[in-house]
Design an enzyme around this catalytic site. Structure first.
Site, PDB file in Angstrom:
ATOM      1  N   LYS A 107       0.857  -1.093   0.209  1.00  0.00           N
ATOM      2  CA  LYS A 107      -0.346  -0.088  -0.305  1.00  0.00           C
ATOM      3  C   LYS A 107       1.004   1.592  -0.207  1.00  0.00           C
ATOM      4  O   LYS A 107       0.495   2.468  -0.100  1.00  0.00           O
ATOM      5  CB  LYS A 107      -1.010   0.322   1.596  1.00  0.00           C
ATOM      6  CG  LYS A 107      -2.414  -1.403   1.007  1.00  0.00           C
ATOM      7  CD  LYS A 107      -3.143  -1.086   2.099  1.00  0.00           C
ATOM      8  CE  LYS A 107      -4.149  -1.853   1.486  1.00  0.00           C
ATOM      9  NZ  LYS A 107      -3.497  -3.307   2.542  1.00  0.00           N
TER      10      LYS A 107
HETATM   11  C1  LIG Z   1      -4.621  -4.371   1.585  1.00  0.00           C
HETATM   12  C2  LIG Z   1      -3.773  -5.657   2.098  1.00  0.00           C
HETATM   13  C3  LIG Z   1      -4.384  -6.841   1.262  1.00  0.00           C
HETATM   14  C4  LIG Z   1      -6.247  -7.064   0.289  1.00  0.00           C
HETATM   15  O1  LIG Z   1      -5.438  -5.744  -0.943  1.00  0.00           O
HETATM   16  P1  LIG Z   1      -6.608  -5.398  -1.655  1.00  0.00           P
HETATM   17  O2  LIG Z   1      -6.480  -4.625  -2.763  1.00  0.00           O
HETATM   18  O3  LIG Z   1      -7.791  -4.894  -0.223  1.00  0.00           O
HETATM   19  O4  LIG Z   1      -7.174  -6.725  -1.978  1.00  0.00           O
HETATM   20  C5  LIG Z   1      -3.236  -7.920   1.373  1.00  0.00           C
HETATM   21  N1  LIG Z   1      -2.552  -8.331   1.965  1.00  0.00           N
HETATM   22  C6  LIG Z   1      -1.591  -7.270   2.761  1.00  0.00           C
HETATM   23  C7  LIG Z   1      -0.871  -7.362   3.804  1.00  0.00           C
HETATM   24  C8  LIG Z   1      -2.843  -5.956   2.866  1.00  0.00           C
HETATM   25  O5  LIG Z   1      -2.350  -5.454   3.643  1.00  0.00           O
END
Ligand SMILES: *Cc1c(COP(=O)(O)O)cnc(C)c1O
Length: 427
Positions: A107
């Site tokens: 993210k």
């Molecule tokens: C946010 C997150 C996900 C899921 O991603 P999406 O885009 O919401 O499907 C998977 N793994 C981790 C470690 C995350 O932080």
């Protein structure tokens, strides 16, 4: 470049308007009116381009004239100042590590890109903007880090009390300055619902925007690393299968956008934990969102994935098209722990619970000799320290990014419902 609302009632928006609004006025997610594939020669010669050059070519059409070229290039360079390696795990399986950024989850890419876009849009604006964001664990930290100290922007993070890991909580509650953490007595979906309600509440006297993957500036940059992965793998001349550990389905939907742009990807597997709304939909043909259930892969504890509607749009709302392009499988915490052990025993690789779910997705899908499977390692295992150390009976060295928050003091404001959020925002 224009964006339309997937509820089809609000007016179209430019990139800038869509980023600032977050969600359209009819509560629909924004979606690009046009997706133009990149030239075949670019894909063919991808290894002659740097990551930042690739990212620019990928995002350019979606930004249009709203950010000058020079500024956009600078934003991309600052966003992508870390590596995206593929680590071989088995003969035809690799882990695409997306955790080398400041908060050690994928993210960081979207959050850093979005923070810089918003700062650019806001530079001559005297009014404060409030970024309101719900987190299942990693978004909060990435957004807090990305926006820390950005002028003209306040960040308010909602997280479900007791349902994020200790390190994740530290990352989002200890920074201070323009960052406030609201600790919600509820699950992630409650947080997400409150954020959506606040956007459309005319009584909120602040300018709000979202930094969840519903925001196009968070979502679209996630296309970048599918191209970076291809650049590392294409000389093997294998068909590529990507397994994406999925919660809100923003990451996998970005991968499908990359495919629409011409990236040769044979198949997607959306791997989930027991929050199995999408796997059930593919099996039964009915979409039944459910309240989220807590698991050891907590960043995927989402019962009503907000980006699934974008995936449906990409495949013209045709379940048969959808089923050809992608499959979706759910795994329990026991399955996940067993996979973490298997990967560690066979390859000496420490996968975090989310990556392990991704690995299981590849195994269930089944890879032929002609295919190479990539699972996304979406966060560093240290973010789930207790689960990983206990499951693998080992210790993990704590990287400096994480060490620096461990001794800091948590500050949060507890709320239990929408009124609590509203009072805070208007207070
Ligand atoms: C946010 C997150 C996900 C899921 O991603 P999406 O885009 O919401 O499907 C998977 N793994 C981790 C470690 C995350 O932080």
């Amino acid at each position: 470049m224009n964006y339309y609302s997937l509820h089809h009632k609000a007016n179209n928006a430019s990139f800038k308007e869509a980023v600032i609004n977050g969600l359209a006025s009819d509560r629909g997610l924004y979606f690009p009116t046009k997706i133009t594939p990149l030239p075949a020669a670019f894909i063919k010669n991808i290894d002659t381009y740097s990551n930042t050059e690739i990212a620019f070519k990928v995002i350019e059409q979606f930004v249009g004239n709203d950010i000058p070229t020079k500024t956009l290039k600078k934003i991309i360079e600052e966003t992508l100042n870390f590596d995206f390696p593929i680590v071989p795990i088995e003969k035809n399986i690799g882990a695409l590590e997306l955790f080398h950024g400041p908060t050690m989850a994928f993210k960081d890419v979207g959050a850093r890109f979005m923070a810089r876009c918003l700062s650019e849009f806001n530079k001559n604006n005297k009014q404060q903007v409030t970024v309101l964001v719900a987190t299942s664990g990693d978004t909060g930290g990435a957004v807090a880090d990305g926006f820390l100290g950005v002028k003209g922007v306040d960040v308010v993070i909602l997280y479900p009390s007791g349902k994020v890991s200790d390190i994740q909580e530290k990352q989002l509650t200890t920074l201070g300055k323009n960052i406030t953490a609201l600790e919600v007595d509820g699950v992630f979906d409650d947080c997400q619902e409150m954020v959506k309600t606040a956007f459309l509440d005319p009584e909120i006297n602040r300018t709000l925007t979202s930094a969840n993957s519903i925001n196009i500036a968070r979502w679209l940059p996630q296309m970048f690393y599918f191209f970076f992965a291809y650049k590392q793998l294409y000389k093997q001349h294998k068909e590529l299968v990507f397994s994406v550990p999925s919660g809100n389905f923003g990451n996998i939907c970005a991968g499908m956008m990359a495919q629409k742009l011409g990236l040769p990807i044979q198949h997607f597997v959306a791997s989930t934990n027991i929050n199995d709304t999408v796997p059930n939909y593919l099996k039964k043909g009915t979409y039944n969102p459910k309240p989220s259930i807590a698991t050891i892969s907590n960043a995927m504890d989402v019962g009503n994935p907000s980006n699934f509607i974008r995936i449906q749009e990409l495949f013209e709302n045709d379940i048969d098209q959808l089923k050809t392009a992608f499959s979706s499988v759910a795994f329990s915490d026991d399955d996940t722990r067993a996979a973490m052990k298997e990967i560690y025993a066979n390859s000496s690789y420490i996968a975090d619970p989310h990556g392990a779910v991704g690995y299981l997705g590849l195994k269930t899908y089944g890879l032929s000799k002609e295919t190479y499977g990539v699972f996304l390692e979406t966060a560093h295992p240290v973010k789930f320290l207790d689960v990983v150390e206990e499951t693998l009976d080992t210790t993990i060295e704590i990287p400096s990014q994480i060490q620096s928050v461990l001794h800091k003091k948590k500050t949060s404001i507890k709320i239990s419902n929408y009124v609590g959020l509203k009072d805070f925002l208007n207070g």
